[in-house]
Design a protein around this motif. Structure first.
Motif, short mmCIF file in Angstrom:
data_model
loop_
_atom_site.label_atom_id
_atom_site.label_comp_id
_atom_site.label_asym_id
_atom_site.label_seq_id
_atom_site.Cartn_x
_atom_site.Cartn_y
_atom_site.Cartn_z
N UNK A 116 0.83 -1.21 0.00
CA UNK A 116 0.00 0.00 0.00
C UNK A 116 0.86 1.26 0.00
N UNK A 117 1.96 1.22 0.75
CA UNK A 117 2.88 2.36 0.78
C UNK A 117 3.47 2.63 -0.61
N UNK A 118 3.88 1.57 -1.29
CA UNK A 118 4.43 1.70 -2.65
C UNK A 118 3.38 2.21 -3.63
N UNK A 119 2.12 1.83 -3.40
CA UNK A 119 1.03 2.23 -4.29
C UNK A 119 0.70 3.71 -4.16
N UNK A 120 0.58 4.19 -2.91
CA UNK A 120 0.13 5.57 -2.71
C UNK A 120 1.26 6.59 -2.80
N UNK A 121 2.50 6.15 -2.77
CA UNK A 121 3.64 7.07 -2.76
C UNK A 121 3.61 8.09 -3.91
N UNK A 122 3.40 7.67 -5.19
CA UNK A 122 3.38 8.66 -6.28
C UNK A 122 2.25 9.68 -6.14
N UNK A 123 1.09 9.23 -5.61
CA UNK A 123 -0.05 10.15 -5.44
C UNK A 123 0.20 11.12 -4.29
N UNK A 124 0.80 10.62 -3.20
CA UNK A 124 1.03 11.45 -2.02
C UNK A 124 2.06 12.54 -2.27
N UNK B 68 -2.28 -3.87 -7.95
CA UNK B 68 -1.57 -2.85 -8.71
C UNK B 68 -0.06 -3.13 -8.73
N UNK B 69 0.48 -3.53 -7.59
CA UNK B 69 1.90 -3.86 -7.53
C UNK B 69 2.24 -5.06 -8.40
N UNK B 70 1.34 -6.04 -8.42
CA UNK B 70 1.55 -7.21 -9.25
C UNK B 70 1.61 -6.87 -10.72
N UNK B 71 0.64 -6.07 -11.19
CA UNK B 71 0.59 -5.68 -12.60
C UNK B 71 1.78 -4.80 -12.96
N UNK B 72 2.19 -3.93 -12.02
CA UNK B 72 3.31 -3.02 -12.28
C UNK B 72 4.65 -3.73 -12.30
N UNK B 73 4.87 -4.63 -11.34
CA UNK B 73 6.21 -5.17 -11.13
C UNK B 73 6.45 -6.55 -11.73
N UNK B 74 5.38 -7.26 -12.14
CA UNK B 74 5.55 -8.55 -12.80
C UNK B 74 5.44 -8.36 -14.30
N UNK B 75 6.52 -8.63 -15.01
CA UNK B 75 6.54 -8.41 -16.46
C UNK B 75 6.72 -9.73 -17.21
N UNK B 76 5.88 -9.95 -18.20
CA UNK B 76 6.07 -11.07 -19.13
C UNK B 76 7.09 -10.63 -20.18
#
Length: 374
Positions: A116-124, A193-201
């Motif tokens: 959650x911290x990693x998710x909200x950091x750019x918005x905060x 959101x972290x999964x979609x952002x940080x896991x790359x095919x």
């Protein structure tokens, strides 16, 4: 959160059962609100996670580097997921459910706060004043010494990140004490959101292997056995998105939930994010494949919810999502004559810059050789 872990609710969006026999059935308005909210909550992390995956692929911060899934990883994933699911099933059968869920709660409490911290950091960052005293920090763990020194953890953060961590901890304590569905969803959205952002095919073929394998996994464990349903009823962790169908009657204390596993968000989501990066690589200033796959996901999840509602039975969502998310973009590629480009698109592994450098050097060397021969 470095991998999309096998999800006991993966593939099952289903109606929750009332907690006591006197509870009245949900109204049509409450059911529509619950399903609509689940659909919206599934779309948000896919859309924003895909956009952030583009920046993540070109990021310079070691802590934000994506984890690349290879074809070998994709082929093994359904087997690992099945073993984990069966292991959880046996654990719940043998050991006390309370102690297992207590351990899982603590585990996801820590993971949830970080996610959650990693998710909200750019918005905060937009809300901090310009004169905010922001100091830089680095958490570094190494192994060995001299030439044999190897980095185990290298995480860079600042004072703003610490503030975000503090806010996320409040949500974490709320979840740990109350297990409230809103706190559950905040963690679930952050994980997705972290999964979609940080896991790359690394390419489209790998995506087809992963989605195809999990398609079989999902159908088997939902329709073939009672393992997934049993674990889903016993497992208390924020690995699902939930929304009450009786919200209109009971407000925030509602307890009759419809739910969707995070696997049904993250797995198609990383494939959709790959197609967005493929769109950008074409340099045509269009996002055709991204929007096509995004629309396909809406269609597939809508179909899942409709069939589930009609037959009143948990559905393996990937049964509908996989054919839609793969089929629609491939049909568009066929129509545009870009199938070869789609399946030949390859992403390099940013965690292995040496390999990227070597490939560039090899390409430059071959060009020099061609020039000399000419």
């Amino acid at each position: 959160h470095d991998s999309a872990l096998p999800d006991p609710h993966n593939g099952s969006a289903k109606e929750g059962s009332p907690t006591n026999g006197t509870t009245s059935p949900p109204t049509p308005g409450g059911i529509a609100l619950a399903y609509g909210s689940l659909l919206l909550m599934a779309l948000l992390p896919i859309f924003f996670g895909a956009l952030r995956s583009v920046r993540c692929a070109h990021g310079k911060n070691p802590s934000d580097m994506p984890e690349t899934i290879t074809s070998r990883d994709a082929a093994r994933f359904p087997i690992i997921a099945s073993c984990t699911l069966l292991g959880l099933y046996l654990f719940f059968k043998i050991f006390s459910q309370e102690y297992i869920n207590l351990l899982l709660s603590m585990y996801f409490f820590v993971l949830g706060i970080l996610a959650l911290s990693h998710t909200i950091s750019p918005f905060m960052n937009k809300f901090f004043p310009a004169n905010f005293p922001n100091r830089q920090y680095q958490l570094l763990f190494t192994q060995g010494s001299g030439e044999n020194k190897e980095e185990i953890v290298n995480y860079e953060f600042d004072t703003k990140d610490l503030v975000c961590l503090g806010l996320s901890s409040i949500v974490g304590v709320w979840y740990l004490l109350r297990k409230h569905w809103i706190a559950n969803n905040l963690f679930g959205l952050a994980f997705s959101l972290n999964g979609v952002e940080l896991l790359h095919l690394n390419n489209v073929s790998t995506g087809c292997i992963l989605l195809g394998g999990l398609f079989i996994y999902d159908v088997f464990w939902v329709f073939g056995t009672n393992v997934m349903v049993t674990v889903a009823k016993s497992f208390e962790a924020p690995i699902k998105l939930v929304f009450p169908q009786d919200l209109l009657e009971k407000g925030l204390e509602a307890d009759n939930f419809a739910m969707l596993g995070l696997g049904d968000v993250v797995i198609p989501g990383i494939f959709i994010a790959l197609l967005l990066r493929f769109d950008i690589s074409l340099k045509k200033n269009t996002h055709t494949y991204f929007y096509t796959s995004f629309a396909a996901y809406i269609f597939g999840l809508g179909l899942t919810i409709s069939i589930m509602h009609i037959f009143k039975h948990a559905q393996p969502a990937l049964l509908y999502l996989v054919p839609a998310c793969i089929g629609f973009p491939v049909l568009v590629a066929l129509a545009k004559g870009e199938v070869t480009e789609m399946f030949s698109y390859e992403e390099s592994n940013p965690k292995n810059p040496a390999a990227v450098t070597k490939s560039k050097e090899g390409a430059e060397a071959s060009k020099e050789t061609e020039k000399k021969e000419k």
